[in-house]
Design a protein around this motif. Sequence first.
Motif, mmCIF file in Angstrom:
data_model
loop_
_atom_site.group_PDB
_atom_site.id
_atom_site.type_symbol
_atom_site.label_atom_id
_atom_site.label_comp_id
_atom_site.label_asym_id
_atom_site.label_seq_id
_atom_site.Cartn_x
_atom_site.Cartn_y
_atom_site.Cartn_z
ATOM 1 N N ALA A 224 1.081 -1.200 -0.618
ATOM 2 C CA ALA A 224 -0.004 -0.132 0.157
ATOM 3 C C ALA A 224 1.013 1.493 0.431
ATOM 4 O O ALA A 224 0.097 2.256 0.601
ATOM 5 C CB ALA A 224 -1.081 0.041 1.245
ATOM 6 N N GLY A 225 2.078 0.719 -0.496
ATOM 7 C CA GLY A 225 3.418 2.228 -0.292
ATOM 8 C C GLY A 225 3.742 2.923 1.536
ATOM 9 O O GLY A 225 3.679 3.902 1.194
ATOM 10 N N GLY A 226 4.001 1.558 1.646
ATOM 11 C CA GLY A 226 3.475 2.205 3.631
ATOM 12 C C GLY A 226 5.311 2.564 3.778
ATOM 13 O O GLY A 226 4.687 3.617 4.913
ATOM 14 N N TYR A 227 6.276 2.565 2.938
ATOM 15 C CA TYR A 227 7.512 3.227 3.601
ATOM 16 C C TYR A 227 7.511 4.095 2.693
ATOM 17 O O TYR A 227 8.615 5.312 2.747
ATOM 18 C CB TYR A 227 8.893 2.168 2.701
ATOM 19 C CG TYR A 227 8.483 1.239 4.657
ATOM 20 C CD1 TYR A 227 7.511 -0.041 4.471
ATOM 21 C CD2 TYR A 227 9.814 1.149 4.496
ATOM 22 C CE1 TYR A 227 7.844 -0.594 4.883
ATOM 23 C CE2 TYR A 227 10.114 0.586 5.572
ATOM 24 C CZ TYR A 227 9.104 -0.916 5.555
ATOM 25 O OH TYR A 227 9.027 -1.266 6.762
ATOM 26 N N ARG A 228 6.500 5.081 1.264
ATOM 27 C CA ARG A 228 6.950 6.247 1.144
ATOM 28 C C ARG A 228 5.953 6.819 1.492
ATOM 29 O O ARG A 228 5.781 8.246 1.167
ATOM 30 C CB ARG A 228 6.420 5.709 -0.782
ATOM 31 C CG ARG A 228 7.160 5.125 -0.791
ATOM 32 C CD ARG A 228 7.166 4.944 -2.066
ATOM 33 N NE ARG A 228 8.778 3.969 -2.557
ATOM 34 C CZ ARG A 228 8.820 3.517 -3.955
ATOM 35 N NH1 ARG A 228 8.147 3.539 -4.819
ATOM 36 N NH2 ARG A 228 10.002 3.041 -3.961
#
Length: 428
Positions: A224-228
């Motif tokens: 889900a794009g957690g690191y961005r």
Amino acid sequence: MTTLIEPALLERELLSSRARTVQLTADLAGERLLGPMLAIVNPPLWEIGHVAWFQEWWCLRDGASAAPTDSMLSGADRLYDSAKVAHDTRWNLPLPVIESTRAYGEEVLDRVIRRLRREPDNAGLQYFAQLAVFHEDMHAEAFHYTRQTLGYPDPFPAPAALPVSHGPNRGDVELPGGAFQLGAVPDSGFVFDNEKWAHPVRIEPFSIARDPVTNGEFLEFVEAGGYRRREWWSEPGWSWRTGAGAEAPHYWMRQGNAWLQRRFETAAPLAAGHPVIHVNWHEAQAFCRFAKRRLPTEAEWEYAAAWDARAGSKRRYPWGGTGPAAAHANLESSGPVAVGAFSEGDSASGCRQLIGNVWEWTESGFEPYPGFVIDPYKEYSQPWFGTHKVLRGASFATTRRLVRNTFRNFYTPERNDIFAGFRTCAAR
Ligand SMILES: [Fe+2]
């Protein structure tokens, strides 16, 4: 200081702790005896000597006194005293060669065992012998971390295949909370100063996951794009993430549409049903914000692990009062197993794997309990209050004799080299 223990039992523990050190270091030779200079590892040649020095200091040299006696190894205090020898200097010390280092350790152990036999009523000596065992066990787990960090082979045989006994998510248990005594009670055997003593806390009703967060669940966050996405990270968490350039947990590697995870020197497909491991406190917090969950406090964790509502009392282990048997917990093994395994180790509250498999980050900062009194090994807890976060439980690499519900582990929030995952609570 402690109740007397049968000398033969202590002797077995000392021997078994040393055997574990040897098992974890026997194949290290040449450049690997020093290895790269990193903040998160020690040079193994130094660490093997340090473990021996620690045992000699407390068990043979009267380290608790104002005037400790001399070491049998000339100059040992200038080499191996971790409180005085700065970490980044340990690669450049005039360390004895490995054969002499091991011989020093064997001589110390031999003399400690002979002293324990000679002085079966010396409760102080027994206390320090236990301290030496637990200290050596903790360094054994650290050797395990080092081997993972540096990509050395796994020193233990692969874990036996265990059946995955449930689907990906067994949900929460709702717990009533209430008045709870957090910490260890006197006369419960060896405990560290940071566990002393049980004191009243109030726990609000809460819901906690039966299982640790799995790789499969954490993957949803990553994809889900957690690191961005900045909004899921705290200020210090985002600062860590950008500084480290993290895009996924440390040992994850994308291969086409699949993910691999490095364990020791090999990469294998990511096991969706295993607990997520090698995530730090910031990553755990970011996942929680994404999932609209939160980390348990250490009081909530201990309550979920120890409180037996039917008996109206605390248990020493999640499953009861007896030490860990093979079916209770994944300890002293080679690696993590699926979160559904070890149902026999469930707590009275219905949580699984609270001890074993992976350490669990809690929301709590590492602080002294009320009335804290420092123990003779002064550098164990006090220097780390205020800067470290508390982890509870134990990992697959922890020894059986070290675990109990009140044990507090602690690391700084950016550490992702340790065998740690987490479980979550429903948001307040
Ligand atoms: Fe140490």
